[in-house]
Design an enzyme around this catalytic site. Sequence first.
Site: not given
Length: 78
Positions: A50, A61
Site C-alpha cells: 500500500e 489517519d
Amino acid sequence: MKNRINECFKKLSIENKSALVTFTMMGDPNIETSFEILKGLPGAGADIIEIGMPFTDPMADGKIIQDAGHEALEAGFK
C-alpha cells in the site's frame, strides 16, 4: 471480477500461507529514500504494497501516518 489483490490472497490461501501487506508513505523521509524503500519491498517478501500519498489534512489517519505525511510534504513531495 478478477483483480491482483484477490488473486494474491487466493494463491497464498492455496499454499496455506499468510500475506505480508506493507505500507509506505511516499516522500518520507525524502523522495529518493522512499522510492528505494518501495523498490525493495517485493524482495523483502511483501505480497501487497500500500502506497500512502501525503496530503495536508490527514485527520482520519493515525498519528504515525499523519507524521509521515507531514514529513513527506516538508521534504518537498507533492
